[in-house]
Write a protein that holds these residues in place. Structure first.
Motif, PDB file in Angstrom:
ATOM      1  N   ASP A 188       0.831  -1.208   0.000  1.00  0.00           N
ATOM      2  CA  ASP A 188       0.000   0.000   0.000  1.00  0.00           C
ATOM      3  C   ASP A 188       0.861   1.253   0.000  1.00  0.00           C
ATOM      4  OD1 ASP A 188      -2.307  -1.465  -0.015  1.00  0.00           O
ATOM      5  OD2 ASP A 188      -2.611  -1.367   2.153  1.00  0.00           O
ATOM      6  N   ALA A 189       1.936   1.222   0.796  1.00  0.00           N
ATOM      7  CA  ALA A 189       2.798   2.405   0.878  1.00  0.00           C
ATOM      8  C   ALA A 189       3.516   2.649  -0.443  1.00  0.00           C
ATOM      9  CB  ALA A 189       3.817   2.228   2.010  1.00  0.00           C
ATOM     10  N   LEU A 198       4.079   5.510  -4.914  1.00  0.00           N
ATOM     11  CA  LEU A 198       5.159   5.879  -5.834  1.00  0.00           C
ATOM     12  C   LEU A 198       4.754   5.732  -7.295  1.00  0.00           C
ATOM     13  CD1 LEU A 198       8.188   4.144  -4.044  1.00  0.00           C
ATOM     14  CD2 LEU A 198       7.481   6.531  -3.878  1.00  0.00           C
ATOM     15  N   GLY A 199       3.737   4.934  -7.570  1.00  0.00           N
ATOM     16  CA  GLY A 199       3.328   4.701  -8.947  1.00  0.00           C
ATOM     17  C   GLY A 199       2.342   5.721  -9.487  1.00  0.00           C
ATOM     18  N   ARG A 200       1.896   6.634  -8.638  1.00  0.00           N
ATOM     19  CA  ARG A 200       0.868   7.589  -9.076  1.00  0.00           C
ATOM     20  C   ARG A 200       1.396   8.636 -10.053  1.00  0.00           C
ATOM     21  NH1 ARG A 200      -1.638   8.687  -3.025  1.00  0.00           N
ATOM     22  NH2 ARG A 200      -2.464   6.567  -2.702  1.00  0.00           N
ATOM     23  N   THR A 201       2.706   8.879 -10.031  1.00  0.00           N
ATOM     24  CA  THR A 201       3.257   9.948 -10.875  1.00  0.00           C
ATOM     25  C   THR A 201       3.464   9.509 -12.308  1.00  0.00           C
ATOM     26  OG1 THR A 201       5.519   9.317 -10.308  1.00  0.00           O
ATOM     27  CG2 THR A 201       4.439  10.929  -8.884  1.00  0.00           C
ATOM     28  N   GLY A 202       3.576   8.190 -12.567  1.00  0.00           N
ATOM     29  CA  GLY A 202       3.834   7.718 -13.919  1.00  0.00           C
ATOM     30  C   GLY A 202       5.254   8.011 -14.366  1.00  0.00           C
ATOM     31  N   ARG A 203       6.124   8.304 -13.435  1.00  0.00           N
ATOM     32  CA  ARG A 203       7.535   8.573 -13.728  1.00  0.00           C
ATOM     33  C   ARG A 203       8.332   8.281 -12.451  1.00  0.00           C
ATOM     34  NH1 ARG A 203       8.469  13.252 -11.046  1.00  0.00           N
ATOM     35  NH2 ARG A 203       6.687  14.635 -10.683  1.00  0.00           N
ATOM     36  N   LYS A 204       9.628   8.545 -12.523  1.00  0.00           N
ATOM     37  CA  LYS A 204      10.442   8.345 -11.331  1.00  0.00           C
ATOM     38  C   LYS A 204      10.014   9.352 -10.268  1.00  0.00           C
ATOM     39  CE  LYS A 204      15.202   8.184  -9.626  1.00  0.00           C
ATOM     40  NZ  LYS A 204      16.642   8.216  -9.985  1.00  0.00           N
ATOM     41  N   PRO A 205       9.614   8.889  -9.083  1.00  0.00           N
ATOM     42  CA  PRO A 205       9.147   9.811  -8.045  1.00  0.00           C
ATOM     43  C   PRO A 205      10.289  10.669  -7.504  1.00  0.00           C
ATOM     44  CG  PRO A 205       9.322   7.590  -7.185  1.00  0.00           C
ATOM     45  CD  PRO A 205       9.544   7.479  -8.657  1.00  0.00           C
ATOM     46  N   ASP A 206       9.947  11.868  -7.067  1.00  0.00           N
ATOM     47  CA  ASP A 206      10.977  12.750  -6.525  1.00  0.00           C
ATOM     48  C   ASP A 206      11.298  12.362  -5.080  1.00  0.00           C
ATOM     49  OD1 ASP A 206       8.950  13.821  -4.862  1.00  0.00           O
ATOM     50  OD2 ASP A 206       8.446  15.329  -6.362  1.00  0.00           O
ATOM     51  N   PRO A 207      12.406  12.876  -4.534  1.00  0.00           N
ATOM     52  CA  PRO A 207      12.824  12.499  -3.179  1.00  0.00           C
ATOM     53  C   PRO A 207      11.769  12.787  -2.113  1.00  0.00           C
ATOM     54  CG  PRO A 207      14.623  13.594  -4.322  1.00  0.00           C
ATOM     55  CD  PRO A 207      13.403  13.739  -5.183  1.00  0.00           C
ATOM     56  N   ALA A 217       8.812  -3.038  -8.601  1.00  0.00           N
ATOM     57  CA  ALA A 217       8.502  -3.427  -9.983  1.00  0.00           C
ATOM     58  C   ALA A 217       7.029  -3.210 -10.298  1.00  0.00           C
ATOM     59  CB  ALA A 217       8.882  -4.887 -10.205  1.00  0.00           C
ATOM     60  N   SER A 218       6.173  -3.364  -9.283  1.00  0.00           N
ATOM     61  CA  SER A 218       4.730  -3.200  -9.505  1.00  0.00           C
ATOM     62  C   SER A 218       4.362  -1.757  -9.852  1.00  0.00           C
ATOM     63  CB  SER A 218       3.957  -3.650  -8.261  1.00  0.00           C
ATOM     64  OG  SER A 218       4.148  -2.745  -7.181  1.00  0.00           O
ATOM     65  N   VAL A 219       5.240  -0.810  -9.545  1.00  0.00           N
ATOM     66  CA  VAL A 219       4.974   0.599  -9.874  1.00  0.00           C
ATOM     67  C   VAL A 219       5.987   1.126 -10.880  1.00  0.00           C
ATOM     68  CG1 VAL A 219       3.813   1.103  -7.695  1.00  0.00           C
ATOM     69  CG2 VAL A 219       6.294   1.402  -7.857  1.00  0.00           C
ATOM     70  N   GLY A 220       6.650   0.199 -11.609  1.00  0.00           N
ATOM     71  CA  GLY A 220       7.545   0.599 -12.688  1.00  0.00           C
ATOM     72  C   GLY A 220       8.912   1.075 -12.258  1.00  0.00           C
ATOM     73  N   LEU A 221       9.362   0.672 -11.082  1.00  0.00           N
ATOM     74  CA  LEU A 221      10.679   1.085 -10.606  1.00  0.00           C
ATOM     75  C   LEU A 221      11.585  -0.121 -10.435  1.00  0.00           C
ATOM     76  CD1 LEU A 221       9.606   3.648  -7.841  1.00  0.00           C
ATOM     77  CD2 LEU A 221      10.611   4.200 -10.067  1.00  0.00           C
ATOM     78  N   LEU A 250      19.406   5.552  -6.432  1.00  0.00           N
ATOM     79  CA  LEU A 250      19.698   4.158  -6.792  1.00  0.00           C
ATOM     80  C   LEU A 250      18.512   3.422  -7.401  1.00  0.00           C
ATOM     81  CD1 LEU A 250      21.942   3.088  -3.769  1.00  0.00           C
ATOM     82  CD2 LEU A 250      22.650   3.728  -6.083  1.00  0.00           C
ATOM     83  N   THR A 251      17.504   4.167  -7.846  1.00  0.00           N
ATOM     84  CA  THR A 251      16.370   3.570  -8.556  1.00  0.00           C
ATOM     85  C   THR A 251      16.153   4.287  -9.879  1.00  0.00           C
ATOM     86  OG1 THR A 251      14.827   5.029  -7.364  1.00  0.00           O
ATOM     87  CG2 THR A 251      15.138   2.812  -6.490  1.00  0.00           C
ATOM     88  N   GLU A 252      15.492   3.603 -10.797  1.00  0.00           N
ATOM     89  CA  GLU A 252      15.144   4.222 -12.071  1.00  0.00           C
ATOM     90  C   GLU A 252      13.740   3.797 -12.460  1.00  0.00           C
ATOM     91  OE1 GLU A 252      17.673   2.943 -15.217  1.00  0.00           O
ATOM     92  OE2 GLU A 252      17.132   0.821 -15.040  1.00  0.00           O
ATOM     93  N   PHE A 253      13.098   4.642 -13.271  1.00  0.00           N
ATOM     94  CA  PHE A 253      11.755   4.335 -13.743  1.00  0.00           C
ATOM     95  C   PHE A 253      11.877   3.431 -14.952  1.00  0.00           C
ATOM     96  CE2 PHE A 253       7.746   5.619 -16.010  1.00  0.00           C
ATOM     97  CZ  PHE A 253       6.878   5.048 -15.082  1.00  0.00           C
ATOM     98  N   HIS A 254      11.222   2.274 -14.897  1.00  0.00           N
ATOM     99  CA  HIS A 254      11.345   1.284 -15.958  1.00  0.00           C
ATOM    100  C   HIS A 254      10.006   0.583 -16.112  1.00  0.00           C
ATOM    101  CE1 HIS A 254      13.537  -1.387 -18.673  1.00  0.00           C
ATOM    102  NE2 HIS A 254      12.929  -2.408 -18.096  1.00  0.00           N
TER     103      HIS A 254
END
Length: 230
Positions: free
Chosen positions: A91-92, A96-105, A166-170, A221-225
Motif C-alpha cells: 500500500d505504501a 510511488l506509482g501515481r506519478t507515472g515517472r520516477k518519483p521525486d525524493p 517493480a509493480s509501480v515501474g521502478l 539508486l532507482t530508475e523508472f522502468h
C-alpha cells in the motif's frame, strides 16, 4: 456429540500441542526480555524460566540449549518483522506509482516515513540483535547459523522490496540484495547511535537519523522502468 471421538481425532493430543505451543511462546517472550536487559551470557536458563513462570523441565522439553532458544527467538522476530512489513509495504509503495515517472525524493521520503512509522518497537530488538551478533562473532560454532538466519531475512526482504517497486515501474540500479543490506545496516547504525546518545525517544531519533539520507539514497539508486504494454 463429541466430534473428536466420532472422528477419531486425538482431542487430548490437540490440547497438549496447544499447551506446549503456549509454553514455548512464553519462554520466547521471557528470553526476549532477559536477553535484551542482561545479555545472552548474563542470562541463565533459570532467569528465563523464572520470568516465564516455568521450571527447567519445561525449558528442556522445548529447547535443547540456550543457543537453540536464541535462534528460535531470532527466527520468530525476523518472521514477525517481515510479516509486518509485508502488510504495509504494498500500500505504501503504491503511492510511488501515481506519478507515472520516477518519483521525486519528497514522495520517496513520505513513503519511507510511512513504512518506518508502522514498524514494531525496535530499541529492544536492536539490543537483542547486537547480542546475537556478538555471540556469533565469539563462537565459531554459532556463526554459520547466525549468518544463514541473517541472510535469509535479507533475501526475503530484498525480494519483497524488488517486487513492490517493480509493480509501480521502478527498479534498483544495483543488486537489490546489496542495497537491502545497506539499508538494514543504515537503520541499525541509526538505532545504535540513538541508544548510545541516550535519546529520550530512541525510536524517533533513529527514524530521524535515517530520514536524513535514506530518501535521497533510494532516489539515486532507482530508475523508472515501466513494463512494456502488450
Amino acid at each position: 456429540m463429541n466430534t473428536s471421538k466420532a472422528t477419531g481425532a486425538p482431542e487430548g493430543g490437540t490440547r497438549k500441542t496447544a499447551r506446549r505451543a503456549k509454553t514455548r511462546e512464553r519462554l520466547l517472550d521471557a528470553a526476549y526480555r532477559q536477553f535484551s536487559e542482561h545479555g545472552i551470557n548474563g542470562t541463565s536458563i533459570e532467569a528465563v524460566t523464572d520470568d516465564a513462570g516455568f521450571t527447567r523441565g519445561a525449558f528442556y522439553s522445548n529447547f535443547a540449549s540456550k543457543e537453540e532458544l536464541f535462534f528460535a527467538l531470532a527466527e520468530r522476530e525476523n518472521r514477525l518483522r517481515l510479516e509486518n512489513l509485508r502488510e504495509r509495504f504494498d500500500d505504501a509503495v503504491a503511492m510511488l506509482g501515481r506519478t507515472g515517472r520516477k518519483p521525486d525524493p519528497e514522495l520517496i521520503e513520505e513513503v519511507i516515513a510511512d513504512i518506518l512509522a508502522a514498524q514494531p518497537e525496535n530499541r529492544q530488538w536492536c539490543l537483542l540483535n547486537s547480542e546475537f551478533r556478538l555471540l556469533a562473532m565469539r563462537d565459531p560454532a554459532v556463526a554459520p547459523q547466525f549468518l544463514e538466519s541473517s541472510h535469509a531475512f535479507q533475501r526475503e526482504l530484498a525480494t519483497m522490496v524488488q517486487a513492490a517497486l517493480a509493480s509501480v515501474g521502478l527498479r534498483f540500479l544495483i543488486d537489490p540484495l546489496h542495497l537491502t543490506r545497506l539499508l538494514i545496516n543504515q537503520f541499525e547504525s541509526a538505532m545504535q547511535e540513538a541508544i548510545l546518545s541516550g535519546a529520550e525517544d530512541a525510536e524517533r531519533a533513529a527514524r530521524d537519523g535515517v530520514m536524513n539520507t535514506l530518501p535521497s539514497l533510494v532516489h539515486r539508486l532507482t530508475e523508472f522502468h515501466p513494463t512494456d504494454p502488450k
